[in-house]
Design a protein around this motif. Structure first.
Motif, PDB file in Angstrom:
ATOM      1  N   GLY A 190      32.156  34.901  39.329  1.00 18.79           N
ATOM      2  CA  GLY A 190      33.261  33.866  39.410  1.00 18.79           C
ATOM      3  C   GLY A 190      32.678  32.503  38.882  1.00 18.79           C
ATOM      4  O   GLY A 190      33.498  31.642  38.673  1.00 18.79           O
ATOM      5  N   SER A 191      31.617  32.302  38.883  1.00 18.22           N
ATOM      6  CA  SER A 191      31.001  31.079  38.496  1.00 18.22           C
ATOM      7  C   SER A 191      30.968  30.669  36.819  1.00 18.22           C
ATOM      8  O   SER A 191      31.502  31.758  35.920  1.00 18.22           O
ATOM      9  CB  SER A 191      29.472  30.905  38.786  1.00 18.22           C
ATOM     10  N   GLN A 192      30.835  29.765  36.324  1.00 20.86           N
ATOM     11  CA  GLN A 192      30.825  29.278  34.956  1.00 20.86           C
ATOM     12  C   GLN A 192      29.868  29.902  34.360  1.00 20.86           C
ATOM     13  O   GLN A 192      30.180  30.700  33.134  1.00 20.86           O
ATOM     14  CB  GLN A 192      30.886  27.872  34.640  1.00 20.86           C
ATOM     15  N   PRO A 193      28.567  30.185  34.699  1.00 21.42           N
ATOM     16  CA  PRO A 193      27.675  31.089  33.935  1.00 21.42           C
ATOM     17  C   PRO A 193      28.055  32.415  33.796  1.00 21.42           C
ATOM     18  O   PRO A 193      27.839  33.167  32.906  1.00 21.42           O
ATOM     19  CB  PRO A 193      26.336  30.840  34.668  1.00 21.42           C
ATOM     20  N   SER A 194      28.668  32.889  34.916  1.00 23.33           N
ATOM     21  CA  SER A 194      29.088  34.179  34.889  1.00 23.33           C
ATOM     22  C   SER A 194      30.194  34.505  33.627  1.00 23.33           C
ATOM     23  O   SER A 194      30.237  35.603  33.248  1.00 23.33           O
ATOM     24  CB  SER A 194      29.688  34.759  36.318  1.00 23.33           C
ATOM     25  N   GLN A 195      31.240  33.627  33.749  1.00 20.53           N
ATOM     26  CA  GLN A 195      32.229  33.238  32.638  1.00 20.53           C
ATOM     27  C   GLN A 195      31.406  33.499  31.270  1.00 20.53           C
ATOM     28  O   GLN A 195      31.976  34.307  30.243  1.00 20.53           O
ATOM     29  CB  GLN A 195      33.169  32.374  32.828  1.00 20.53           C
ATOM     30  N   ASN A 196      30.717  32.686  31.129  1.00 24.30           N
ATOM     31  CA  ASN A 196      29.696  32.843  29.676  1.00 24.30           C
ATOM     32  C   ASN A 196      29.196  34.134  29.502  1.00 24.30           C
ATOM     33  O   ASN A 196      29.101  34.517  28.550  1.00 24.30           O
ATOM     34  CB  ASN A 196      28.781  31.707  29.765  1.00 24.30           C
ATOM     35  N   ALA A 197      28.605  34.805  30.597  1.00 23.81           N
ATOM     36  CA  ALA A 197      27.891  35.687  30.556  1.00 23.81           C
ATOM     37  C   ALA A 197      29.128  37.108  30.078  1.00 23.81           C
ATOM     38  O   ALA A 197      28.629  37.774  29.157  1.00 23.81           O
ATOM     39  CB  ALA A 197      27.165  36.346  31.778  1.00 23.81           C
ATOM     40  N   LEU A 198      30.254  37.109  30.555  1.00 20.47           N
ATOM     41  CA  LEU A 198      31.272  37.925  29.962  1.00 20.47           C
ATOM     42  C   LEU A 198      31.578  37.700  28.790  1.00 20.47           C
ATOM     43  O   LEU A 198      31.564  38.607  27.745  1.00 20.47           O
ATOM     44  CB  LEU A 198      32.544  37.603  31.015  1.00 20.47           C
ATOM     45  N   ASP A 199      31.817  36.381  28.192  1.00 20.03           N
ATOM     46  CA  ASP A 199      31.895  36.238  26.820  1.00 20.03           C
ATOM     47  C   ASP A 199      30.983  36.603  25.861  1.00 20.03           C
ATOM     48  O   ASP A 199      31.437  37.499  24.865  1.00 20.03           O
ATOM     49  CB  ASP A 199      32.085  34.833  26.811  1.00 20.03           C
ATOM     50  N   ALA A 200      29.785  36.588  26.485  1.00 18.16           N
ATOM     51  CA  ALA A 200      28.326  37.174  25.508  1.00 18.16           C
ATOM     52  C   ALA A 200      28.659  38.634  25.332  1.00 18.16           C
ATOM     53  O   ALA A 200      28.470  39.218  24.391  1.00 18.16           O
ATOM     54  CB  ALA A 200      27.197  36.525  26.100  1.00 18.16           C
ATOM     55  N   ALA A 201      28.925  39.423  26.652  1.00 18.24           N
ATOM     56  CA  ALA A 201      28.820  40.685  26.745  1.00 18.24           C
ATOM     57  C   ALA A 201      30.027  41.388  25.910  1.00 18.24           C
ATOM     58  O   ALA A 201      29.808  42.541  25.412  1.00 18.24           O
ATOM     59  CB  ALA A 201      29.084  41.207  28.183  1.00 18.24           C
ATOM     60  N   ILE A 202      31.218  40.804  26.091  1.00 12.30           N
ATOM     61  CA  ILE A 202      32.107  41.312  25.145  1.00 12.30           C
ATOM     62  C   ILE A 202      31.877  41.211  23.435  1.00 12.30           C
ATOM     63  O   ILE A 202      32.170  42.156  22.767  1.00 12.30           O
ATOM     64  CB  ILE A 202      33.482  40.259  25.526  1.00 12.30           C
ATOM     65  N   ARG A 203      31.119  40.129  23.230  1.00 13.73           N
ATOM     66  CA  ARG A 203      30.688  39.927  21.731  1.00 13.73           C
ATOM     67  C   ARG A 203      29.639  41.093  21.658  1.00 13.73           C
ATOM     68  O   ARG A 203      29.722  41.643  20.516  1.00 13.73           O
ATOM     69  CB  ARG A 203      30.324  38.671  21.521  1.00 13.73           C
ATOM     70  N   LEU A 204      28.886  41.562  22.501  1.00 12.46           N
ATOM     71  CA  LEU A 204      27.902  42.682  22.298  1.00 12.46           C
ATOM     72  C   LEU A 204      28.662  43.653  22.143  1.00 12.46           C
ATOM     73  O   LEU A 204      28.191  44.527  21.359  1.00 12.46           O
ATOM     74  CB  LEU A 204      27.014  42.292  23.278  1.00 12.46           C
ATOM     75  N   SER A 249      41.996  40.805  31.521  1.00 14.34           N
ATOM     76  CA  SER A 249      42.720  40.272  30.758  1.00 14.34           C
ATOM     77  C   SER A 249      41.818  39.874  29.469  1.00 14.34           C
ATOM     78  O   SER A 249      42.329  39.980  28.200  1.00 14.34           O
ATOM     79  CB  SER A 249      43.696  39.012  31.352  1.00 14.34           C
ATOM     80  N   LYS A 250      40.621  39.197  29.478  1.00 24.54           N
ATOM     81  CA  LYS A 250      39.751  38.942  28.442  1.00 24.54           C
ATOM     82  C   LYS A 250      39.382  40.003  27.562  1.00 24.54           C
ATOM     83  O   LYS A 250      39.518  40.075  26.248  1.00 24.54           O
ATOM     84  CB  LYS A 250      38.559  38.302  28.830  1.00 24.54           C
ATOM     85  N   SER A 285      41.906  41.831  25.090  1.00 24.76           N
ATOM     86  CA  SER A 285      42.294  41.025  23.783  1.00 24.76           C
ATOM     87  C   SER A 285      41.390  41.377  22.853  1.00 24.76           C
ATOM     88  O   SER A 285      41.245  40.897  21.812  1.00 24.76           O
ATOM     89  CB  SER A 285      42.393  39.672  24.166  1.00 24.76           C
ATOM     90  N   HIS A 286      40.270  42.317  23.251  1.00 18.82           N
ATOM     91  CA  HIS A 286      39.004  42.792  22.232  1.00 18.82           C
ATOM     92  C   HIS A 286      39.274  44.199  22.177  1.00 18.82           C
ATOM     93  O   HIS A 286      39.761  44.929  23.146  1.00 18.82           O
ATOM     94  CB  HIS A 286      38.024  42.371  22.863  1.00 18.82           C
ATOM     95  N   SER A 287      38.837  44.682  21.019  1.00 16.21           N
ATOM     96  CA  SER A 287      38.749  46.145  21.033  1.00 16.21           C
ATOM     97  C   SER A 287      37.541  46.771  21.375  1.00 16.21           C
ATOM     98  O   SER A 287      36.520  47.291  20.492  1.00 16.21           O
ATOM     99  CB  SER A 287      38.917  46.406  19.449  1.00 16.21           C
ATOM    100  N   ILE A 288      37.320  46.904  22.978  1.00 17.77           N
ATOM    101  CA  ILE A 288      36.067  47.505  23.427  1.00 17.77           C
ATOM    102  C   ILE A 288      36.577  48.284  24.602  1.00 17.77           C
ATOM    103  O   ILE A 288      37.793  48.318  25.120  1.00 17.77           O
ATOM    104  CB  ILE A 288      35.437  46.381  24.083  1.00 17.77           C
ATOM    105  N   LYS A 289      35.773  49.234  25.008  1.00 22.17           N
ATOM    106  CA  LYS A 289      36.190  50.164  25.925  1.00 22.17           C
ATOM    107  C   LYS A 289      35.283  49.272  27.409  1.00 22.17           C
ATOM    108  O   LYS A 289      34.251  49.063  27.315  1.00 22.17           O
ATOM    109  CB  LYS A 289      35.469  51.392  25.808  1.00 22.17           C
ATOM    110  N   TRP A 290      36.082  49.341  28.256  1.00 17.35           N
ATOM    111  CA  TRP A 290      35.602  48.777  29.722  1.00 17.35           C
ATOM    112  C   TRP A 290      35.983  49.379  30.953  1.00 17.35           C
ATOM    113  O   TRP A 290      37.169  50.315  30.653  1.00 17.35           O
ATOM    114  CB  TRP A 290      35.890  47.262  29.666  1.00 17.35           C
TER     115      TRP A 290
END
Length: 147
Positions: free
Chosen positions: A11-25, A79-80, A83-88
Motif C-alpha cells: 500500500g505504500s508509494q514505493p509498493s505502487q511504483n513496484a507494481l507499475d514496474a512489474a506490470i511493464r516487465l 484494476s491497474k 488495463s494491461h494485456s497480462i495474466k495475473w
C-alpha cells in the motif's frame, strides 16, 4: 527471461511504483504476475486468541480491518492490471512479510521478485532492517527493488 514475477504489495508509494514496474516487465516478457500481500498483526496473534471479552473481540476487529485493507489493496492493484494485456493472480497470507515473500518465491519457482523500498532513516534501518533488505539478502531469485 522472466516467466513468473512476484510483486509484493503493502500500500505504500514505493509498493505502487513496484507494481507499475512489474506490470511493464510482465508485458515486455509476457510473464505471469502474482500480486502478493502479507497481512501481519501488530501484536502476535497468540496474545489475543486465548483472551475473551473485550480483548478477544478487539483481536477479531483488528483482523477484519487488516483483511479489509488487503481487499482494498487488491482492488486497486487488479484494476491497474486489468488495463494491461497480462495474466495475473492475487494472494494474501498471514505472517512475517520477508519470510512469506521468500517462501512464496521459492515454492512458486518465481523468476523475479519486485518490491518497493521503504524510506527508513539510517537509525531505523540499522535497528530494524527493512523487508526489502531481508528479501534481497535471503532470496534465491533476482530481486528488483523500486523506490
Amino acid at each position: 527471461m522472466f516467466k513468473k514475477i512476484l510483486v509484493a504489495l503493502d500500500g505504500s508509494q514505493p509498493s505502487q511504483n513496484a507494481l507499475d514496474a512489474a506490470i511493464r516487465l510482465a508485458e515486455d516478457y509476457q510473464a505471469d504476475l502474482l500480486l502478493f500481500h502479507v497481512m501481519q498483526m501488530p501484536i502476535p496473534a497468540d496474545k489475543f486468541e486465548s483472551l475473551s471479552g473485550k480483548l478477544g473481540s478487539l483481536y477479531y476487529q483488528l483482523k477484519e480491518q487488516i483483511e479489509g485493507f488487503a481487499a482494498r489493496l487488491f482492488q486497486e492493484a487488479t484494476s491497474k492490471c486489468a488495463s494491461h494485456s497480462i495474466k495475473w493472480q492475487k494472494r494474501a497470507v498471514w505472517g512475517d512479510p520477508a519470510g512469506e515473500i521468500i517462501k512464496e518465491a521459492c515454492n512458486g519457482n518465481y523468476d523475479l521478485i519486485v518490491i518497493g523500498s521503504r524510506g527508513l532513516d539510517d537509525v531505523e534501518n540499522w535497528l530494524l532492517g527493512s523487508v526489502s533488505q531481508r528479501v534481497v539478502r535471503r532470496s534465491k531469485c533476482p530481486v528488483l527493488v523500486i523506490r
